[in-house]
Motif scaffolding. Structure first.
Motif, PDB file in Angstrom:
ATOM      1  N   UNK A  22       0.685  -1.081  -0.084  1.00 24.73           N
ATOM      2  CA  UNK A  22       0.060  -0.081  -0.013  1.00 24.73           C
ATOM      3  C   UNK A  22       0.800   1.158   0.073  1.00 24.73           C
ATOM      4  N   UNK A  23       1.909   1.138   0.780  1.00 26.29           N
ATOM      5  CA  UNK A  23       2.971   2.341   0.811  1.00 26.29           C
ATOM      6  C   UNK A  23       3.450   2.755  -0.571  1.00 26.29           C
ATOM      7  N   UNK A  24       3.976   1.457  -1.142  1.00 29.33           N
ATOM      8  CA  UNK A  24       4.835   1.552  -2.560  1.00 29.33           C
ATOM      9  C   UNK A  24       3.967   2.164  -3.547  1.00 29.33           C
ATOM     10  N   UNK A  25       2.398   1.772  -3.504  1.00 32.75           N
ATOM     11  CA  UNK A  25       1.566   2.265  -4.405  1.00 32.75           C
ATOM     12  C   UNK A  25       1.069   3.955  -4.045  1.00 32.75           C
ATOM     13  N   UNK A  26       0.864   4.035  -2.754  1.00 35.00           N
ATOM     14  CA  UNK A  26       0.190   5.192  -2.384  1.00 35.00           C
ATOM     15  C   UNK A  26       1.311   6.379  -2.403  1.00 35.00           C
TER      16      UNK A  26
END
Length: 75
Positions: A22-26
């Protein structure tokens, strides 16, 4: 507490992997939306994030099952 600790070894890696994903996308999408403020990119990223918050997770899970099992015919 015994039931929780027995399942923690399985649950913890899943939680860490989902937070990392989620962090790598957001973060990149947030930076992209900030750099292009007021454009269609900003609106699309904002709408996508709002949709991700509003849609219930159980429904998203069912849709993933449907897509991967029925459409893509994966086992």
């Amino acid at each position: 507490s015994g039931l929780i600790s027995a399942r923690l070894g399985i649950t913890l890696p899943i939680v860490i992997a989902s937070l990392l994903l989620a962090t790598l996308i957001a973060v990149p999408l947030g930076i992209l939306a900030a750099r292009r403020a007021g454009t269609w990119v900003d609106v699309a990223v904002s709408a996508g994030s709002l949709l991700g918050i509003v849609v219930p997770s159980f429904w998203v899970g069912l849709m993933f099952i449907y897509v991967f099992i029925v459409w893509l015919d994966l086992p």
